[in-house]
Design a protein around this motif. Structure first.
Motif, PDB file in Angstrom:
ATOM      1  N   ALA A   1       0.828  -1.221   0.000  1.00 48.02           N
ATOM      2  CA  ALA A   1       0.000   0.000   0.000  1.00 48.02           C
ATOM      3  C   ALA A   1       0.848   1.251   0.000  1.00 48.02           C
ATOM      4  N   ASN A   2       2.131   1.116  -0.176  1.00 44.33           N
ATOM      5  CA  ASN A   2       3.028   2.266  -0.170  1.00 44.33           C
ATOM      6  C   ASN A   2       3.026   2.918  -1.555  1.00 44.33           C
ATOM      7  N   ASN A   3       1.913   3.570  -1.880  1.00 48.63           N
ATOM      8  CA  ASN A   3       1.772   4.270  -3.152  1.00 48.63           C
ATOM      9  C   ASN A   3       1.044   5.583  -2.902  1.00 48.63           C
ATOM     10  N   GLU A   4       0.772   6.333  -3.932  1.00 50.29           N
ATOM     11  CA  GLU A   4       0.195   7.667  -3.733  1.00 50.29           C
ATOM     12  C   GLU A   4      -1.203   7.631  -3.124  1.00 50.29           C
ATOM     13  N   LYS A   5      -1.949   6.543  -3.314  1.00 48.68           N
ATOM     14  CA  LYS A   5      -3.293   6.450  -2.722  1.00 48.68           C
ATOM     15  C   LYS A   5      -3.303   5.647  -1.429  1.00 48.68           C
ATOM     16  N   ASN A   6      -2.158   5.152  -1.003  1.00 43.85           N
ATOM     17  CA  ASN A   6      -2.030   4.361   0.225  1.00 43.85           C
ATOM     18  C   ASN A   6      -2.966   3.159   0.237  1.00 43.85           C
ATOM     19  N   CYS A   7      -3.115   2.512  -0.913  1.00 40.88           N
ATOM     20  CA  CYS A   7      -3.985   1.340  -1.034  1.00 40.88           C
ATOM     21  C   CYS A   7      -3.216   0.166  -1.610  1.00 40.88           C
TER      22      CYS A   7
ATOM     23  N   ASN B   1      -6.469 -11.803  -4.118  1.00 37.17           N
ATOM     24  CA  ASN B   1      -6.162 -12.995  -3.332  1.00 37.17           C
ATOM     25  C   ASN B   1      -5.219 -13.931  -4.070  1.00 37.17           C
ATOM     26  N   ASP B   2      -5.348 -13.996  -5.404  1.00 38.57           N
ATOM     27  CA  ASP B   2      -4.479 -14.881  -6.182  1.00 38.57           C
ATOM     28  C   ASP B   2      -3.008 -14.505  -6.022  1.00 38.57           C
ATOM     29  N   TYR B   3      -2.709 -13.218  -6.071  1.00 36.96           N
ATOM     30  CA  TYR B   3      -1.320 -12.773  -5.900  1.00 36.96           C
ATOM     31  C   TYR B   3      -0.839 -13.044  -4.482  1.00 36.96           C
ATOM     32  N   LEU B   4      -1.649 -12.696  -3.484  1.00 37.09           N
ATOM     33  CA  LEU B   4      -1.265 -12.907  -2.087  1.00 37.09           C
ATOM     34  C   LEU B   4      -1.080 -14.397  -1.806  1.00 37.09           C
ATOM     35  N   THR B   5      -1.964 -15.222  -2.366  1.00 36.65           N
ATOM     36  CA  THR B   5      -1.867 -16.675  -2.204  1.00 36.65           C
ATOM     37  C   THR B   5      -0.562 -17.204  -2.767  1.00 36.65           C
ATOM     38  N   GLU B   6      -0.251 -16.767  -3.968  1.00 35.67           N
ATOM     39  CA  GLU B   6       0.969 -17.235  -4.625  1.00 35.67           C
ATOM     40  C   GLU B   6       2.227 -16.706  -3.923  1.00 35.67           C
ATOM     41  N   PHE B   7       2.204 -15.459  -3.535  1.00 32.65           N
ATOM     42  CA  PHE B   7       3.378 -14.864  -2.911  1.00 32.65           C
ATOM     43  C   PHE B   7       3.681 -15.492  -1.553  1.00 32.65           C
ATOM     44  N   LEU B   8       2.638 -15.740  -0.758  1.00 26.88           N
ATOM     45  CA  LEU B   8       2.826 -16.279   0.589  1.00 26.88           C
ATOM     46  C   LEU B   8       2.756 -17.805   0.651  1.00 26.88           C
TER      47      LEU B   8
ATOM     48  N   GLU C   1      -9.309  -1.773   5.907  1.00 22.95           N
ATOM     49  CA  GLU C   1     -10.599  -1.381   5.346  1.00 22.95           C
ATOM     50  C   GLU C   1     -10.592  -1.842   3.902  1.00 22.95           C
ATOM     51  N   VAL C   2     -11.571  -2.659   3.525  1.00 21.69           N
ATOM     52  CA  VAL C   2     -11.642  -3.206   2.171  1.00 21.69           C
ATOM     53  C   VAL C   2     -12.801  -2.546   1.443  1.00 21.69           C
ATOM     54  N   LYS C   3     -12.516  -2.024   0.263  1.00 23.45           N
ATOM     55  CA  LYS C   3     -13.560  -1.433  -0.571  1.00 23.45           C
ATOM     56  C   LYS C   3     -13.578  -2.171  -1.909  1.00 23.45           C
ATOM     57  N   ILE C   4     -14.757  -2.589  -2.322  1.00 19.35           N
ATOM     58  CA  ILE C   4     -14.939  -3.284  -3.595  1.00 19.35           C
ATOM     59  C   ILE C   4     -15.385  -2.256  -4.633  1.00 19.35           C
ATOM     60  N   PHE C   5     -14.766  -2.316  -5.805  1.00 17.66           N
ATOM     61  CA  PHE C   5     -15.172  -1.432  -6.890  1.00 17.66           C
ATOM     62  C   PHE C   5     -14.989  -2.157  -8.210  1.00 17.66           C
ATOM     63  N   LYS C   6     -15.697  -1.718  -9.211  1.00 13.03           N
ATOM     64  CA  LYS C   6     -15.648  -2.318 -10.552  1.00 13.03           C
ATOM     65  C   LYS C   6     -15.834  -3.835 -10.504  1.00 13.03           C
TER      66      LYS C   6
ATOM     67  N   SER D   1      -9.749  -2.451  -3.086  1.00 14.08           N
ATOM     68  CA  SER D   1      -8.615  -1.735  -2.516  1.00 14.08           C
ATOM     69  C   SER D   1      -8.605  -2.039  -1.024  1.00 14.08           C
ATOM     70  N   ILE D   2      -7.405  -2.169  -0.461  1.00 13.74           N
ATOM     71  CA  ILE D   2      -7.261  -2.439   0.968  1.00 13.74           C
ATOM     72  C   ILE D   2      -6.410  -1.333   1.560  1.00 13.74           C
ATOM     73  N   LYS D   3      -6.931  -0.717   2.609  1.00 13.96           N
ATOM     74  CA  LYS D   3      -6.164   0.297   3.331  1.00 13.96           C
ATOM     75  C   LYS D   3      -5.878  -0.231   4.726  1.00 13.96           C
ATOM     76  N   THR D   4      -4.678   0.027   5.208  1.00 11.37           N
ATOM     77  CA  THR D   4      -4.340  -0.375   6.565  1.00 11.37           C
ATOM     78  C   THR D   4      -4.822   0.698   7.532  1.00 11.37           C
ATOM     79  N   TYR D   5      -4.975   0.326   8.780  1.00 13.22           N
ATOM     80  CA  TYR D   5      -5.522   1.289   9.744  1.00 13.22           C
ATOM     81  C   TYR D   5      -4.597   2.488   9.924  1.00 13.22           C
ATOM     82  N   ILE D   6      -3.304   2.318   9.701  1.00 11.81           N
ATOM     83  CA  ILE D   6      -2.379   3.447   9.802  1.00 11.81           C
ATOM     84  C   ILE D   6      -2.723   4.484   8.739  1.00 11.81           C
ATOM     85  N   ASN D   7      -2.959   4.015   7.508  1.00 10.93           N
ATOM     86  CA  ASN D   7      -3.312   4.936   6.425  1.00 10.93           C
ATOM     87  C   ASN D   7      -4.685   5.559   6.661  1.00 10.93           C
ATOM     88  N   ILE D   8      -5.604   4.782   7.238  1.00 14.69           N
ATOM     89  CA  ILE D   8      -6.923   5.317   7.552  1.00 14.69           C
ATOM     90  C   ILE D   8      -6.785   6.418   8.599  1.00 14.69           C
ATOM     91  N   ALA D   9      -5.973   6.164   9.628  1.00 12.03           N
ATOM     92  CA  ALA D   9      -5.753   7.156  10.683  1.00 12.03           C
ATOM     93  C   ALA D   9      -5.113   8.418  10.124  1.00 12.03           C
TER      94      ALA D   9
END
Length: 143
Positions: free
Chosen positions: A46-52, A57-64, A85-90, A95-103
């Motif tokens: 989430a270290n990008n300009e939108k902090n998301c 799940n496929d990428y996270l599954t494969e990576f971990l 915080e998970v928001k579904i779109f399209k 997008s997933i934001k961590t509580y630090i970014n939400i704060a």
């Protein structure tokens, strides 16, 4: 652990060289060790300009190198306890934001509201002084 080249070829992402784990997350006994690892990865991604984090799940599954069910359970726990915080779109994108970014976002919004209110008060004060002829003098004050 999966082969690094396979992970890079499936979805090129710029991975952080390190991830920061907040002590609140680390010390929460309701979370499993895997929850903390997943939170750390999401935080790094989430270290990008939108902090998301936009990884599926496929990428996270494969990576971990875990099952999709493990990812789903962990995401559910992190969301349940307020760490993400998970928001579904399209349709199926999220997008997933961590509580630090939400704060940080909440802090920024509060700061903007305070600055706006301060500007309004300064304008009101200035208008009030102009109504008095630009001269502030209270008859009850003794100097």
């Amino acid at each position: 652990m999966k082969d690094e080249s396979k992970i890079e070829s499936s979805r090129p992402l710029s991975l952080p060289s390190f991830c920061i784990i907040d002590m609140k997350v680390l010390q929460d006994r309701r979370l499993t060790d895997f929850d903390v690892v997943l939170y750390s990865l999401i935080s790094g991604l989430a270290n990008n300009e939108k902090n998301c984090c936009y990884s599926g799940n496929d990428y996270l599954t494969e990576f971990l190198d875990v099952s999709e069910k493990t990812i789903q359970r962990s995401l559910k726990r992190l969301q349940q306890f307020g760490y993400i915080e998970v928001k579904i779109f399209k349709g199926n994108k999220r997008s997933i934001k961590t509580y630090i970014n939400i704060a940080l976002e909440l802090r920024e919004k509060k700061l903007q509201a305070i600055q706006e209110r301060t500007r309004e008060l300064k304008l009101l004060d200035y208008d009030w002084l102009n109504e008095k002829g630009g001269n502030y003098y209270d008859e009850n004050c003794r100097y």
